[in-house]
Design a protein around this motif. Structure first.
Motif, short mmCIF file in Angstrom:
data_model
loop_
_atom_site.label_atom_id
_atom_site.label_comp_id
_atom_site.label_asym_id
_atom_site.label_seq_id
_atom_site.Cartn_x
_atom_site.Cartn_y
_atom_site.Cartn_z
N MET A 51 -104.39 5.12 24.69
CA MET A 51 -103.89 6.12 25.64
C MET A 51 -102.37 6.06 25.81
N GLN A 52 -101.78 4.94 25.42
CA GLN A 52 -100.31 4.86 25.50
C GLN A 52 -99.67 5.84 24.52
N MET A 53 -100.40 6.18 23.47
CA MET A 53 -99.89 7.19 22.53
C MET A 53 -99.71 8.52 23.25
N ALA A 54 -100.72 8.91 24.03
CA ALA A 54 -100.67 10.18 24.75
C ALA A 54 -99.62 10.10 25.86
N LYS A 55 -99.57 8.94 26.51
CA LYS A 55 -98.63 8.77 27.63
C LYS A 55 -97.18 8.89 27.17
N THR A 56 -96.83 8.16 26.12
CA THR A 56 -95.44 8.17 25.65
C THR A 56 -95.08 9.55 25.10
N SER A 57 -96.02 10.19 24.42
CA SER A 57 -95.74 11.52 23.85
C SER A 57 -95.53 12.55 24.96
N ALA A 58 -96.29 12.41 26.05
CA ALA A 58 -96.13 13.34 27.17
C ALA A 58 -94.74 13.17 27.79
N GLY A 59 -94.27 11.95 27.85
CA GLY A 59 -92.92 11.69 28.36
C GLY A 59 -91.88 12.39 27.48
N LEU A 60 -92.07 12.27 26.18
CA LEU A 60 -91.12 12.89 25.24
C LEU A 60 -91.16 14.41 25.32
N ALA A 61 -92.33 14.96 25.66
CA ALA A 61 -92.43 16.41 25.82
C ALA A 61 -91.51 16.87 26.96
N LYS A 62 -91.44 16.06 28.00
CA LYS A 62 -90.55 16.39 29.13
C LYS A 62 -89.08 16.34 28.71
N MET A 63 -88.75 15.36 27.87
CA MET A 63 -87.37 15.27 27.35
C MET A 63 -87.02 16.57 26.62
#
Lengths: 318, 289
Positions: free
Chosen positions: B175-187
């Protein structure tokens, strides 16, 4: 023992064989009431036995059920749950990947976008669908359809059933990692509701790549894991023979995953597993999706995205 | 104090002076024996064969950032054995062994600082810590990095070196894959640049999430980068893989990365890139307007 029964179901199989035998005899000899009674008796015992065996399944037994050769696939559920399904193909860049199917359909009246992995039933179909292991073009098709769903304000419903993304030469050449990563990024911001349901195997990044949603469900006897139990065993135990121990240690079952708050809901399966009554399994899924959609459709896109983001941020212990 | 002095261990002085291993270091590729200090000055790049030897996360960030690092982010976060995971060894024991070995609490180090004067958050994976694997702490620290960028409108740089998700944290690590990618989407939504540098090796769940999502994807020369490991692929397709498969050069040829950058050029290259990306919000623009 027929394919219908797994090794731990041996006792159930014996009961069922007896029932079948008696029924055959009874049909030949004409109606015998005492024998009918005996059959009903045995059936009750068989059910009881099933209930008792299924009440204490180990993680690796659940994994066997999740991979059962007769387990309903995405297409089976599409037929049972939706109407007006139109399959949409291709990533518009390289190929159509048959390991992922997608298309528009109606859930009751509501138009929806369906995306799901498809393993294949007979040998020819299995080969054509690469045993349900998608390549980058599959994930890129999924992405194309999800972005289309956003344009046409359709909820996205995904059905997850894969051992994992395909580990092959061409898949690497065409950017398997990027294809998965891109889906994770885009799914986190889509403006329409996304409901993901793991119907069989939820294998690692290959599953997650269509598994980021507002609600994530697991069928009762599906599994979801970071790596297959066999893969985990061969790395950490240095032998795939420890797959059962690995399945237990990783906690791949719906119950364990739910206890860590990594999914939202568990959908109960018919007694003995979804393959014993696919129509009943589909009914359970349909009801759950309808209930969840009713809630999600009251939310504005901004609220939806923010809630999804907060859910993603909650994964982990810190 | 220069950066080398800052990162050299302070306690290991007199007692180990006569032990050759501490003084000399061997290039992993050509086996040339080089002064450890010399090798550190060269950022781990072998002077004989130019092989990019592994460097620790802290060494990498200390070289990459300007002197005077402002803050380390998420250092208070520590790994936990939530699942009570045990294979041949207990996860708990593996954590303490890795912590002793690397002097890090977990496999990602995040620092806020400047690169050639430009404010930036930079993070680096510590491969020595359980193969740089991503569990909940790595994910949470990465999000701290993202949040700091969002708050201060500054770019993010990540140096990846990882075998993938941490199996001992099971689905939580996936789930950290989804979490970190979601953060990058905000960037991305905010128009903040993210530069991803892939170093040897970058695989699995890290490759298939934060590492491949750079606005610019950079790789160090000859690094192995991919989704599935070569052994798994060979077992699946039952044929030998071609020479150079999954190397940086292979990825460049297939369009997965923007460029291959020598470690000694990395700081200059990334500084140049982020200055251009940040121009539209920078003082430089308002000065010329």
């Amino acid at each position: 023992m027929s394919l219908n029964y797994l090794d731990f179901e041996k006792k159930i199989a014996e009961f069922d064989e007896k029932i079948d035998g008696l029924r055959r005899v009874n049909q030949g000899a004409g109606l015998d009431l005492s024998m009918e009674e005996e059959i009903a008796n045995l059936r009750e015992k068989s059910l009881e036995m099933t209930r008792s065996i299924f009440s204490e399944l180990s993680a690796s037994q659940v994994a066997q059920l999740a991979r059962h050769p007769l387990r309903p696939h995405t297409t089976d559920y599409i037929k049972e749950i939706f109407t007006d399904f139109d399959e949409l193909c291709g990533d518009r860049a390289f190929a159509d990947d048959a390991a992922i199917i997608g298309g528009t359909a109606r859930l009751n009246d509501q138009p929806v976008m369906i995306i799901g992995q498809q393993k294949g039933r007979d040998t020819a179909e299995k080969v054509r669908r690469n045993f349900g292991m998608p390549k980058p073009e599959g994930y890129r098709k999924a992405l194309r359809l999800m972005e289309m769903a956003e344009r046409f304000k359709m909820p996205i419903l995904t059905f997850i059933d894969t051992a994992g993304a395909y580990p092959g030469l061409g898949a690497e050449e065409r950017g398997q990692s990027e294809a998965i990563a891109k889906n994770l990024l885009v799914m986190s911001r889509l403006q329409v509701p996304i409901i993901c349901t793991i119907i069989g195997e939820g294998g690692s990044g290959g599953a997650l790549a269509i598994g980021v949603g507002d609600r994530v469900n697991m069928l009762q006897y599906s599994i979801y894991s970071v790596i297959s139990p066999e893969g985990c065993a061969s790395i950490l135990w240095q032998s795939a023979e420890y797959a059962a121990a690995a399945a237990e240690a990783m906690g791949v079952t719906a119950e364990r995953v739910k206890s860590l708050d990594l999914i939202d809901d568990i959908i109960e399966e018919p007694i003995g597993g979804a393959h014993r009554s696919p129509a009943d399994a589909a009914k359970g899924i349909k009801q759950k999706i309808m209930d969840q959609l009713a809630v999600l459709q009251t939310m504005k896109p901004d609220e939806l995205i923010e809630a999804r983001y907060q859910k993603l941020m909650s994964y982990g212990y810190c | 104090m220069n950066w080398i002095e800052k990162i050299l261990p302070k306690t290991k002085s007199s007692r180990r002076r006569n032990i050759p291993e501490g003084v000399w270091t061997q290039c992993k590729s050509c086996n040339a024996t080089i002064y450890h200090q010399e090798m550190q000055k060269l950022l781990g790049v072998c002077p004989k064969c130019e092989h990019h030897n592994k460097v620790s996360a802290r060494e990498r960030l200390t070289f990459f950032l300007d002197e005077g690092i402002e803050a380390e982010l998420g250092e208070e976060l520590e790994p936990q054995d939530v699942l009570k995971f045990k294979d041949i060894k207990k996860y708990k024991d593996k954590i303490s062994i890795a912590q002793k070995k690397t002097k890090e609490k977990d496999a990602l180090v995040v620092m806020k600082g400047k690169v050639k004067g430009a404010p930036v958050v930079a993070c680096a994976f510590e491969y020595g810590f359980m193969g740089g694997s991503m569990g909940a702490v790595v994910g949470a620290r990465f999000i701290k990095a993202v949040e700091a960028c969002l708050e201060e409108n500054i770019p993010l740089v990540c140096f990846a070196a990882s075998g993938g998700a941490r199996m001992q944290e099971a689905l939580m690590s996936l789930m950290q894959m989804a979490k970190t990618s979601a953060g990058l989407a905000k960037m991305r939504e905010k128009g903040l640049p993210y530069i991803s540098v892939m170093t040897h090796p970058t695989y699995g769940g890290v490759s298939a999430s934060l590492a491949m999502l750079g606005d610019v994807n950079i790789a160090e020369p000859k690094a192995l980068i991919g989704f599935a490991g070569p052994r798994v692929i060979e077992q699946t397709i039952r044929q030998t893989l071609p020479e150079g498969f999954q190397r940086s050069e292979f990825l460049l040829e297939h369009g997965a990365i923007d460029m291959i950058v020598d470690r000694r050029e990395m700081r200059d290259t990334i500084a140049r890139l982020i200055q251009k990306f940040m121009y539209h919000v920078s003082d430089e623009k308002s000065a010329t307007a």
